[in-house]
Design a protein around this motif. Sequence first.
Motif, PDB file in Angstrom:
ATOM      1  N   ASN A  15       0.805  -1.221   0.000  1.00 16.11           N
ATOM      2  CA  ASN A  15       0.000   0.000   0.000  1.00 16.11           C
ATOM      3  C   ASN A  15       0.841   1.276   0.000  1.00 16.11           C
ATOM      4  OD1 ASN A  15      -2.396  -1.409  -0.135  1.00 16.11           O
ATOM      5  ND2 ASN A  15      -2.688  -1.459   2.062  1.00 16.11           N
ATOM      6  N   THR A  16       2.107   1.157  -0.369  1.00 14.95           N
ATOM      7  CA  THR A  16       3.009   2.308  -0.482  1.00 14.95           C
ATOM      8  C   THR A  16       3.513   2.396  -1.915  1.00 14.95           C
ATOM      9  OG1 THR A  16       3.711   2.051   1.824  1.00 14.95           O
ATOM     10  CG2 THR A  16       5.141   3.354   0.376  1.00 14.95           C
ATOM     11  N   ASP A  17       3.229   3.509  -2.584  1.00 12.71           N
ATOM     12  CA  ASP A  17       3.780   3.730  -3.919  1.00 12.71           C
ATOM     13  C   ASP A  17       5.291   3.892  -3.808  1.00 12.71           C
ATOM     14  OD1 ASP A  17       1.476   3.747  -5.622  1.00 12.71           O
ATOM     15  OD2 ASP A  17       0.947   5.723  -4.822  1.00 12.71           O
ATOM     16  N   GLN A  22      10.395   7.444  -7.678  1.00 10.80           N
ATOM     17  CA  GLN A  22       9.632   8.010  -6.562  1.00 10.80           C
ATOM     18  C   GLN A  22      10.470   7.892  -5.293  1.00 10.80           C
ATOM     19  OE1 GLN A  22       5.767   6.032  -6.470  1.00 10.80           O
ATOM     20  NE2 GLN A  22       5.655   6.111  -8.686  1.00 10.80           N
ATOM     21  N   GLU A  83       2.722   6.742  -9.490  1.00  9.93           N
ATOM     22  CA  GLU A  83       2.119   7.296  -8.277  1.00  9.93           C
ATOM     23  C   GLU A  83       0.598   7.143  -8.340  1.00  9.93           C
ATOM     24  OE1 GLU A  83       2.741   8.981  -4.597  1.00  9.93           O
ATOM     25  OE2 GLU A  83       4.358   8.921  -6.065  1.00  9.93           O
ATOM     26  N   GLY A  84       0.000   6.716  -7.250  1.00 15.95           N
ATOM     27  CA  GLY A  84      -1.443   6.545  -7.182  1.00 15.95           C
ATOM     28  C   GLY A  84      -1.912   5.114  -7.372  1.00 15.95           C
ATOM     29  N   THR A  85      -1.040   4.225  -7.812  1.00 17.09           N
ATOM     30  CA  THR A  85      -1.437   2.838  -8.049  1.00 17.09           C
ATOM     31  C   THR A  85      -1.822   2.140  -6.753  1.00 17.09           C
ATOM     32  OG1 THR A  85       0.026   2.737  -9.973  1.00 17.09           O
ATOM     33  CG2 THR A  85      -0.747   0.639  -9.099  1.00 17.09           C
ATOM     34  N   ALA A  87      -3.212   3.347  -4.098  1.00 19.00           N
ATOM     35  CA  ALA A  87      -4.564   3.760  -3.697  1.00 19.00           C
ATOM     36  C   ALA A  87      -5.617   3.165  -4.625  1.00 19.00           C
ATOM     37  CB  ALA A  87      -4.674   5.280  -3.685  1.00 19.00           C
ATOM     38  N   ALA A  88      -5.295   3.067  -5.904  1.00 18.79           N
ATOM     39  CA  ALA A  88      -6.247   2.533  -6.881  1.00 18.79           C
ATOM     40  C   ALA A  88      -6.395   1.012  -6.769  1.00 18.79           C
ATOM     41  CB  ALA A  88      -5.812   2.905  -8.298  1.00 18.79           C
ATOM     42  N   ARG A  89      -5.311   0.339  -6.424  1.00 13.49           N
ATOM     43  CA  ARG A  89      -5.326  -1.128  -6.317  1.00 13.49           C
ATOM     44  C   ARG A  89      -4.676  -1.557  -5.002  1.00 13.49           C
ATOM     45  NH1 ARG A  89      -2.512  -4.293  -9.453  1.00 13.49           N
ATOM     46  NH2 ARG A  89      -0.938  -2.838 -10.153  1.00 13.49           N
TER      47      ARG A  89
END
Length: 196
Positions: A15-17, A22, A83-85, A87-89
């Motif tokens: 759960n960490t991008d 990054q 970035e954001g993956t 949160a999306a998955r």
Amino acid sequence: MKKETFLEHLKPFINTDCGSYQPAGVGKIADMLTEKYTALGGWHIKRQHLHDEVGPGLLITNRENPDHYDVLLVGHIDTVFPEGTAAARPFKVEGDRAYGPGVADMKNGVIAIYAALSELDPAVRDKLSIGVLHNPDEEIGSIHSDPWLLAEAKKADRVLVCESARADGSLVNRRKGNATFIITYHGVASHAGNDP
């Protein structure tokens, strides 16, 4: 380590991008690993700055400043995801499968290293010289960590990269590798269909 415990350790990593470019996200992964090994006790942790465009690497050893390893365990802490993956998955488990960005490549391998070492008998640990190296840029060809990886690997009798097994459970014991080429073209710029 029980499966449920392993998955609880894995969840915050998934759960960490932490894509290769990054640095802040890769730094969070390095922070979580630092906390875990510090809590175990008996491990020396060095954060390695390799380049501003990628996050830190980690070298974790059971001896201070070793010049030799009986075994060096390697696992990268970057992923290919934007970035954001996360949160999306986010991390989820369905049946016997876990899902989320980097779950198989290679956050589970990083946690597997930790799980194995957390349960290693201290008497056995103290007989061996063990190194754990986590590089932050494997998904882009280890372009910044390559010299560091090679220097540490040369100190080791054995180097194990703890990537996942194949879907059928078979061991991955080699990879094809990669190469970089620079090609210079000479001539007139054109397009085969519009400007031959």
